[in-house]
Enzyme design. Structure first.
Site, PDB file in Angstrom:
ATOM      1  N   LYS A  31      -2.931  -3.354   6.998  1.00  0.00           N
ATOM      2  CA  LYS A  31      -1.708  -3.709   6.721  1.00  0.00           C
ATOM      3  C   LYS A  31      -0.964  -3.384   6.141  1.00  0.00           C
ATOM      4  CE  LYS A  31      -1.874  -7.530   2.548  1.00  0.00           C
ATOM      5  NZ  LYS A  31      -2.427  -7.804   2.554  1.00  0.00           N
ATOM      6  N   ARG A  53     -11.568  -4.786   3.992  1.00  0.00           N
ATOM      7  CA  ARG A  53     -13.051  -5.860   3.660  1.00  0.00           C
ATOM      8  C   ARG A  53     -12.379  -6.699   4.564  1.00  0.00           C
ATOM      9  NH1 ARG A  53     -10.223  -6.823  -2.476  1.00  0.00           N
ATOM     10  NH2 ARG A  53      -7.804  -7.312  -1.225  1.00  0.00           N
ATOM     11  N   VAL A  79     -13.421  -0.935  -1.035  1.00  0.00           N
ATOM     12  CA  VAL A  79     -13.339   0.272  -1.932  1.00  0.00           C
ATOM     13  C   VAL A  79     -13.800  -0.134  -3.488  1.00  0.00           C
ATOM     14  CG1 VAL A  79     -11.366   0.791  -0.852  1.00  0.00           C
ATOM     15  CG2 VAL A  79     -11.393  -0.200  -3.406  1.00  0.00           C
ATOM     16  N   ASN A 105      -5.304   4.839   0.254  1.00  0.00           N
ATOM     17  CA  ASN A 105      -4.345   4.205   0.027  1.00  0.00           C
ATOM     18  C   ASN A 105      -4.770   2.376  -0.143  1.00  0.00           C
ATOM     19  OD1 ASN A 105      -1.879   2.759   1.217  1.00  0.00           O
ATOM     20  ND2 ASN A 105      -3.328   1.787   2.068  1.00  0.00           N
ATOM     21  N   TYR A 181      -1.196  -1.723 -12.796  1.00  0.00           N
ATOM     22  CA  TYR A 181      -0.887  -1.080 -12.315  1.00  0.00           C
ATOM     23  C   TYR A 181       0.141   0.145 -12.472  1.00  0.00           C
ATOM     24  CZ  TYR A 181       1.529   0.233  -7.397  1.00  0.00           C
ATOM     25  OH  TYR A 181       1.269   0.229  -6.463  1.00  0.00           O
ATOM     26  N   LYS A 185      -2.115   3.809 -11.548  1.00  0.00           N
ATOM     27  CA  LYS A 185      -0.858   4.960 -11.282  1.00  0.00           C
ATOM     28  C   LYS A 185      -1.267   6.330 -12.145  1.00  0.00           C
ATOM     29  CE  LYS A 185      -0.980   3.028  -7.384  1.00  0.00           C
ATOM     30  NZ  LYS A 185      -2.147   3.227  -6.159  1.00  0.00           N
ATOM     31  N   THR A 216       5.960  -4.986   1.504  1.00  0.00           N
ATOM     32  CA  THR A 216       4.849  -5.431   1.892  1.00  0.00           C
ATOM     33  C   THR A 216       3.942  -6.008   0.769  1.00  0.00           C
ATOM     34  OG1 THR A 216       3.405  -3.817   0.136  1.00  0.00           O
ATOM     35  CG2 THR A 216       4.788  -2.816   2.425  1.00  0.00           C
ATOM     36  N   ASN A 219       4.853  -6.691  -2.768  1.00  0.00           N
ATOM     37  CA  ASN A 219       5.349  -6.552  -3.537  1.00  0.00           C
ATOM     38  C   ASN A 219       6.311  -8.501  -2.888  1.00  0.00           C
ATOM     39  OD1 ASN A 219       7.157  -6.075  -1.497  1.00  0.00           O
ATOM     40  ND2 ASN A 219       7.273  -4.015  -2.740  1.00  0.00           N
TER      41      ASN A 219
HETATM   42  N1  LIG Z   1       4.631  -1.280  -1.581  1.00  0.00           N
HETATM   43  C1  LIG Z   1       5.478  -0.473  -1.976  1.00  0.00           C
HETATM   44  O1  LIG Z   1       6.316  -0.746  -3.102  1.00  0.00           O
HETATM   45  C2  LIG Z   1       4.690   0.388  -2.199  1.00  0.00           C
HETATM   46  C3  LIG Z   1       4.846   1.278  -4.111  1.00  0.00           C
HETATM   47  C4  LIG Z   1       3.997   2.513  -4.216  1.00  0.00           C
HETATM   48  C5  LIG Z   1       2.950   2.449  -4.034  1.00  0.00           C
HETATM   49  N2  LIG Z   1       2.595   1.380  -3.375  1.00  0.00           N
HETATM   50  C6  LIG Z   1       1.100   2.150  -2.542  1.00  0.00           C
HETATM   51  O2  LIG Z   1       0.112   1.850  -1.311  1.00  0.00           O
HETATM   52  C7  LIG Z   1       0.115   1.462  -1.213  1.00  0.00           C
HETATM   53  C8  LIG Z   1      -0.746   0.649  -0.321  1.00  0.00           C
HETATM   54  O3  LIG Z   1       0.110  -0.446  -0.805  1.00  0.00           O
HETATM   55  P1  LIG Z   1       0.975  -1.881   0.235  1.00  0.00           P
HETATM   56  O4  LIG Z   1       2.624  -1.618  -0.300  1.00  0.00           O
HETATM   57  O5  LIG Z   1       0.638  -1.351   2.140  1.00  0.00           O
HETATM   58  O6  LIG Z   1       0.054  -2.499   0.032  1.00  0.00           O
HETATM   59  P2  LIG Z   1      -0.493  -3.739   0.907  1.00  0.00           P
HETATM   60  O7  LIG Z   1       0.162  -4.670   2.466  1.00  0.00           O
HETATM   61  O8  LIG Z   1      -0.587  -5.053   0.076  1.00  0.00           O
HETATM   62  O9  LIG Z   1      -1.776  -3.261   1.432  1.00  0.00           O
HETATM   63  C9  LIG Z   1      -3.112  -3.427   0.263  1.00  0.00           C
HETATM   64  C10 LIG Z   1      -4.273  -2.601   1.111  1.00  0.00           C
HETATM   65  O10 LIG Z   1      -5.203  -2.491   0.301  1.00  0.00           O
HETATM   66  C11 LIG Z   1      -6.575  -3.353   0.930  1.00  0.00           C
HETATM   67  N3  LIG Z   1      -7.163  -3.292  -0.231  1.00  0.00           N
HETATM   68  C12 LIG Z   1      -7.459  -3.514  -1.625  1.00  0.00           C
HETATM   69  N4  LIG Z   1      -7.921  -4.087  -2.226  1.00  0.00           N
HETATM   70  C13 LIG Z   1      -8.723  -3.453  -1.696  1.00  0.00           C
HETATM   71  C14 LIG Z   1     -10.175  -3.028  -1.672  1.00  0.00           C
HETATM   72  N5  LIG Z   1     -11.010  -3.541  -2.919  1.00  0.00           N
HETATM   73  N6  LIG Z   1     -11.325  -2.656  -0.610  1.00  0.00           N
HETATM   74  C15 LIG Z   1     -10.677  -2.767   0.267  1.00  0.00           C
HETATM   75  N7  LIG Z   1      -9.208  -2.482   0.428  1.00  0.00           N
HETATM   76  C16 LIG Z   1      -8.555  -3.156  -0.219  1.00  0.00           C
HETATM   77  C17 LIG Z   1      -5.866  -4.647   1.128  1.00  0.00           C
HETATM   78  O11 LIG Z   1      -6.648  -5.140   2.318  1.00  0.00           O
HETATM   79  P3  LIG Z   1      -6.477  -7.201   2.084  1.00  0.00           P
HETATM   80  O12 LIG Z   1      -5.855  -7.193   3.036  1.00  0.00           O
HETATM   81  O13 LIG Z   1      -7.901  -7.341   2.292  1.00  0.00           O
HETATM   82  O14 LIG Z   1      -5.776  -7.264   0.908  1.00  0.00           O
HETATM   83  C18 LIG Z   1      -4.747  -4.077   2.115  1.00  0.00           C
HETATM   84  O15 LIG Z   1      -4.903  -3.689   3.839  1.00  0.00           O
HETATM   85  C19 LIG Z   1      -1.190   1.165  -3.073  1.00  0.00           C
HETATM   86  O16 LIG Z   1      -1.904   1.978  -3.171  1.00  0.00           O
HETATM   87  C20 LIG Z   1       0.154   0.460  -3.333  1.00  0.00           C
HETATM   88  O17 LIG Z   1      -0.436   0.765  -4.876  1.00  0.00           O
HETATM   89  C21 LIG Z   1       3.302   0.611  -2.447  1.00  0.00           C
END
Ligand SMILES: NC(=O)c1ccc[n+]([C@@H]2O[C@H](COP(=O)([O-])OP(=O)(O)OC[C@H]3O[C@@H](n4cnc5c(N)ncnc54)[C@H](OP(=O)(O)O)[C@@H]3O)[C@@H](O)[C@H]2O)c1
Length: 258
Positions: A31, A53, A79, A105, A181, A185, A216, A219
């Site tokens: 996702k 997972r 992970v 990611n 968090y 990072k 996403t 947040n």
């Molecule tokens: N959204 C933002 O504004 C933003 C900004 C800066 C950086 N980021 C970074 O972008 C990346 C993606 O985040 P996102 O915004 O797309 O969030 P998200 O929609 O919550 O997606 C996070 C993904 O990581 C997976 N995940 C979490 N823990 C895991 C584990 N132990 N093993 C395998 N998969 C795991 C989740 O799987 P499940 O579905 O199983 O939980 C999900 O697929 C992250 O590293 C986040 O820190 C996001």
């Protein structure tokens, strides 16, 4: 382009010659930004391992990608779990024989509250376990397969909130005060630099990216960018040429100071 037509133990074709279809693994690809990174790299004609997972969410993502014409396959992957990561590396070896691009990611915030004076240490531990140690665990398990690629790339999905330069620049946008968090990072950024130093004499390029504030689950969909836009910087760093950067940090607007 030559085809080897090798088959693996389950009788599916394995990509043979380096330089043919590229192979990528995206962690947390079921996702959000990870899904869009998988979709973007898949649209280049690459074979995509969808690391996730949860079986149902993983298979739903794989089905959606395949319906869009992408050569995707599911990779069960937590992970934070050594045996899961070892099994994922084995699966990719079976399915593809090598790995060209790893996108680390998967990430969590650790939940709130995160102000340093009242944070639950377990939140800090959880954020570091997934966002930092998870990246090291996955990267090291996949390195033998990356070393078989003619142009290996590793992209660590970080965040500008991990930039100590921005955190200490008056007026810079740095997100909420956080002892879990954001520092996780920062730690990931530091680890990225150390990998780049160790791997400097190899053809492996490793960089960190910030997707920007993206709507996403992470947040509660408060972010202002679409996941497709959030995927742009990771896709760019996954596809840089051999003389591209390593040990650096980018958004899609340019370089971010560590
Ligand atoms: N959204 C933002 O504004 C933003 C900004 C800066 C950086 N980021 C970074 O972008 C990346 C993606 O985040 P996102 O915004 O797309 O969030 P998200 O929609 O919550 O997606 C996070 C993904 O990581 C997976 N995940 C979490 N823990 C895991 C584990 N132990 N093993 C395998 N998969 C795991 C989740 O799987 P499940 O579905 O199983 O939980 C999900 O697929 C992250 O590293 C986040 O820190 C996001």
């Amino acid at each position: 382009m030559s085809e080897t037509n090798e088959t693996n133990i389950v009788g599916e074709q394995v990509d043979g010659q380096p330089g043919e279809q590229k192979v990528a693994l995206v962690t947390g690809a079921n996702k959000g930004i990870g899904y869009e990174i998988a979709a973007g790299l898949g649209a280049l004609g690459w074979k995509i391992g969808v690391g996730a997972r949860d079986e149902a969410r993983r298979e739903a993502a794989v089905a959606k990608l395949r319906a869009g014409g992408i050569n995707a396959f599911g990779v069960p992957l937590d992970v934070t779990d050594d045996s899961s990561v070892t099994a994922a590396a084995r699966l990719i070896e079976e399915r593809a024989g090598r790995l060209d691009v790893l996108v680390n990611n998967a990430g969590i915030t650790g939940g709130g509250p995160q102000e340093p004076t009242r944070v639950d240490p377990d939140r800090v531990r959880a954020a570091v376990e997934t966002n930092v140690i998870g990246v090291i665990r996955v990267t090291n398990a996949l390195l033998p397969l990356l070393r078989r690629s003619p142009s290996p790339r590793i992209v660590n999905v970080s965040s500008s909130v991990g930039s100590l330069t921005l955190q200490t620049t008056p007026g810079a946008e740095t997100g909420p005060i956080s002892a879990a968090y954001a520092p996780s990072k920062t730690f990931l950024n530091a680890v990225t630099v150390q990998y780049a130093k160790e791997l400097a004499a190899t053809n492996i390029l490793i960089n960190a990216v910030c997707p920007g504030y993206t709507a996403t689950d992470l947040n509660a969909f408060q972010g202002v960018r679409t996941p497709q836009l959030g995927a742009v910087s990771a896709i760019r760093l996954a596809t840089v040429p051999d003389d591209g950067p390593t040990g650096r940090f980018f958004s899609d607007e340019g370089e971010i100071p560590w």
